[in-house]
Structures are given as structure tokens and as C-alpha cells.
Design a protein around this motif. Sequence first.
Motif, mmCIF file in Angstrom:
data_model
loop_
_atom_site.group_PDB
_atom_site.id
_atom_site.type_symbol
_atom_site.label_atom_id
_atom_site.label_comp_id
_atom_site.label_asym_id
_atom_site.label_seq_id
_atom_site.Cartn_x
_atom_site.Cartn_y
_atom_site.Cartn_z
ATOM 1 N N UNK A 160 -5.140 16.158 -12.771
ATOM 2 C CA UNK A 160 -6.083 16.832 -11.884
ATOM 3 C C UNK A 160 -5.552 16.857 -10.461
ATOM 4 N N UNK A 161 -5.843 17.938 -9.751
ATOM 5 C CA UNK A 161 -5.387 18.082 -8.374
ATOM 6 C C UNK A 161 -6.569 18.042 -7.418
ATOM 7 N N UNK A 162 -6.286 17.612 -6.207
ATOM 8 C CA UNK A 162 -7.244 17.645 -5.119
ATOM 9 C C UNK A 162 -6.681 18.579 -4.056
ATOM 10 N N UNK A 163 -7.442 19.569 -3.643
ATOM 11 C CA UNK A 163 -6.988 20.482 -2.602
ATOM 12 C C UNK A 163 -7.187 19.841 -1.231
ATOM 13 N N UNK A 164 -6.497 20.342 -0.200
ATOM 14 C CA UNK A 164 -6.743 19.816 1.153
ATOM 15 C C UNK A 164 -8.203 19.922 1.567
ATOM 16 N N UNK A 165 -8.845 21.026 1.209
ATOM 17 C CA UNK A 165 -10.258 21.178 1.560
ATOM 18 C C UNK A 165 -11.101 20.094 0.904
ATOM 19 N N UNK B 282 14.811 1.187 7.526
ATOM 20 C CA UNK B 282 15.236 1.950 8.696
ATOM 21 C C UNK B 282 14.102 2.189 9.688
ATOM 22 N N UNK B 283 12.878 2.357 9.194
ATOM 23 C CA UNK B 283 11.774 2.760 10.066
ATOM 24 C C UNK B 283 10.712 1.692 10.272
ATOM 25 N N UNK B 284 10.733 0.650 9.437
ATOM 26 C CA UNK B 284 9.701 -0.382 9.520
ATOM 27 C C UNK B 284 8.405 -0.009 8.828
ATOM 28 N N UNK B 285 8.408 1.110 8.110
ATOM 29 C CA UNK B 285 7.178 1.584 7.474
ATOM 30 C C UNK B 285 7.503 2.216 6.128
ATOM 31 N N UNK B 286 6.783 1.779 5.087
ATOM 32 C CA UNK B 286 6.953 2.414 3.786
ATOM 33 C C UNK B 286 6.183 3.720 3.736
ATOM 34 N N UNK B 287 6.748 4.752 3.131
ATOM 35 C CA UNK B 287 6.008 6.006 2.992
ATOM 36 C C UNK B 287 4.726 5.817 2.194
ATOM 37 N N UNK B 288 3.775 6.702 2.456
ATOM 38 C CA UNK B 288 2.528 6.734 1.701
ATOM 39 C C UNK B 288 2.410 7.999 0.863
ATOM 40 N N UNK B 289 3.410 8.884 0.987
ATOM 41 C CA UNK B 289 3.422 10.146 0.257
ATOM 42 C C UNK B 289 4.709 10.279 -0.533
ATOM 43 N N UNK B 290 4.624 10.959 -1.668
ATOM 44 C CA UNK B 290 5.830 11.298 -2.423
ATOM 45 C C UNK B 290 5.668 12.688 -3.016
ATOM 46 N N UNK B 291 6.793 13.324 -3.281
ATOM 47 C CA UNK B 291 6.793 14.602 -3.992
ATOM 48 C C UNK B 291 7.672 14.451 -5.227
ATOM 49 N N UNK C 54 0.490 2.371 -8.046
ATOM 50 C CA UNK C 54 0.962 0.987 -7.899
ATOM 51 C C UNK C 54 1.775 0.804 -6.625
ATOM 52 N N UNK C 55 2.577 1.816 -6.275
ATOM 53 C CA UNK C 55 3.459 1.736 -5.114
ATOM 54 C C UNK C 55 2.817 2.253 -3.834
ATOM 55 N N UNK C 56 1.553 2.654 -3.905
ATOM 56 C CA UNK C 56 0.853 3.126 -2.713
ATOM 57 C C UNK C 56 1.210 4.529 -2.291
ATOM 58 N N UNK C 57 1.583 5.379 -3.260
ATOM 59 C CA UNK C 57 2.066 6.720 -2.956
ATOM 60 C C UNK C 57 1.130 7.798 -3.501
ATOM 61 N N UNK C 58 0.660 8.683 -2.639
ATOM 62 C CA UNK C 58 -0.017 9.897 -3.077
ATOM 63 C C UNK C 58 1.040 10.946 -3.407
ATOM 64 N N UNK C 59 0.701 11.855 -4.330
ATOM 65 C CA UNK C 59 1.629 12.891 -4.768
ATOM 66 C C UNK C 59 1.258 14.224 -4.117
ATOM 67 N N UNK C 60 2.268 14.906 -3.546
ATOM 68 C CA UNK C 60 2.024 16.120 -2.770
ATOM 69 C C UNK C 60 2.806 17.280 -3.369
ATOM 70 N N UNK C 61 2.078 18.344 -3.750
ATOM 71 C CA UNK C 61 2.723 19.574 -4.215
ATOM 72 C C UNK C 61 2.815 20.561 -3.053
ATOM 73 N N UNK C 62 2.797 21.862 -3.323
ATOM 74 C CA UNK C 62 2.976 22.858 -2.280
ATOM 75 C C UNK C 62 2.277 24.146 -2.684
ATOM 76 N N UNK C 63 2.104 25.029 -1.717
ATOM 77 C CA UNK C 63 1.514 26.340 -1.976
ATOM 78 C C UNK C 63 2.492 27.477 -1.705
ATOM 79 N N UNK D 94 -3.080 9.882 -6.506
ATOM 80 C CA UNK D 94 -3.761 11.175 -6.593
ATOM 81 C C UNK D 94 -2.773 12.302 -6.316
ATOM 82 N N UNK D 95 -2.974 13.435 -6.988
ATOM 83 C CA UNK D 95 -2.120 14.606 -6.841
ATOM 84 C C UNK D 95 -2.823 15.619 -5.934
ATOM 85 N N UNK D 96 -2.180 15.976 -4.829
ATOM 86 C CA UNK D 96 -2.739 16.939 -3.882
ATOM 87 C C UNK D 96 -1.934 18.232 -3.932
#
Length: 261
Positions: free
Chosen positions: A32-37, A149-158, A174-183, A254-256
Motif C-alpha cells: 500500500x502507498x501513502x500519497x504526500x497529501x 560522514x554526516x553524523x546522521x543516519x538517513x530516514x528515507x530510502x528508495x 526495522x532500520x528506521x527507513x521510509x520508502x519513497x517512490x516518484x511521480x 511505509x511506502x510513499x
Amino acid sequence: MFRSGSGGRRGTAAAVLAAVSLALTLAGCGVDRVTPQEARGAKGAQADSGKGSGRVDCTKVKCIALTFDAGPGKDTPRLLNILKEKQVPATFFLLGENHVVRYPEVVKRMAAEGHEIANHTWTHRILTELDKDQVREELSRTQDAIEKLTGRKPTLMRPPQGRTDDSVSEVSKELGLAQILWTVTAKDYSTTDSALIRQRVLDQASGDGIILLHDIYDGTVPAVPSIIDELKRRGFTFVTVPELLAPGKAEPGVLYGPEKD
């Protein structure tokens, strides 16, 4: 996997990205996907605590997110110069092997200049073809390299080619990553024609859009200035992906992305 040399850029287009033209149809199959809106209007959503929070209200202005996959590469410093000049934030989904480890100063610069740094796996393997331990390794190695390198783990992945499933979603959570697609996809892996890349983006751009480009292909970075200028002329405001979702916050696993057809 992607490689940064000119031969690698062209060779991997066929070997790794041959099916990307189908990704909008196939991406996230069964998840299931969640839209930005929907993310912005989610009940009980808390304000995003990430950098840039509160800079833009995408419920009131026409927002679009510029994202780049599979870098950094040799042209990324030039891209960063363009973004700085145009005062445009971007979201970079980085590859670990041969990219993050090869261009550490570029990754540090991205973070210092306020761009969102995200995860695009270690070697661009298709995650739906792997077991959970392999998925975890692909993502966690890049998480660790970026944090170093940055001192911060990403919160997004594609996920590569946008391909995900329940197992990938579980490991991402588990790794704290939201999944991001594209339009919007310019299919810039298939052409060096910057004018064509520009036109493909402009033809698909719409409010709450997420533009997919790659800063490792020769025609892409030269197309960016005119893409930015024209979209600004059309009334778009450029934001990072977290800003696009705010005041909602990208939830791990979650998949956005766009609604399914």
C-alpha cells in the motif's frame, strides 16, 4: 552495480536499469502507498523534526521535490553549485559502494548545504530478489557509511527500480527507513539529450510531484538549471521530500508515492 566511470555509466544503464521504464507500473507491487497529501493530513501526524521543518507549507503552495538517485558522481559538485545558486533544496538517494565511499567530501557538502541525504542501497541490487538478511546488509551498510560522514543516519530510502514488497518493508521499518517512490521520471539513463530530459520532466510535473533524476548520467546535470527556472516560472516551490510530507512525518517501512492506477 553502478560505477562512476563513463563506461560504467553507460554499461550499467542496460545491465541495471533496463526495466526502469516499467517501474511506475510495477513499483511497490502489493504494498500500500501513502500519497504526500495523505501524509500531510494523517490523523495524529506530528510535525516533522527534520531540517527545514516549517520552511514551506505545502498545503498552501504548489510544492515539488527534486530527487537524485545513484550518486554521488563526478558531476555532483557541479549540480550542488547549481542548486546553491538557484536556492533549491534536493533529496539525494545515495549508493554506498563506489559512490559514498568514493566521494566522501561531496556527501559532507550535501549535508552542510542543507540537502536531504537518503539511502539507495549499497550496490543497487533488486531488493525483492534478496532474502531479509541481504536486504538488511544492502541498506545498513549505506546507513553506516552516511552516518560516519554526516553524523546522521538517513530516514528515507528508495528501493532500486522502485521494487519493494512486504519483506523489504519490514526490514526498512526495522532500520528506521521510509520508502519513497516518484511521480516524474525523465528516463535519463536512456539518453544524453539534455533538452529531452528537460521536456520529459516538464511534461509530467504537477503539484506534490517527486521528480526522479540521476546525477551520474551525462545529460542530466546540464538539464537542471532550465528545469528549475521553468518550474519556478510555473509557480512551483522546491522542497525536500520531508518538507513535502510535513506536518506529517515519513514513517519507517511505509511506502510513499503516487496512487496506483
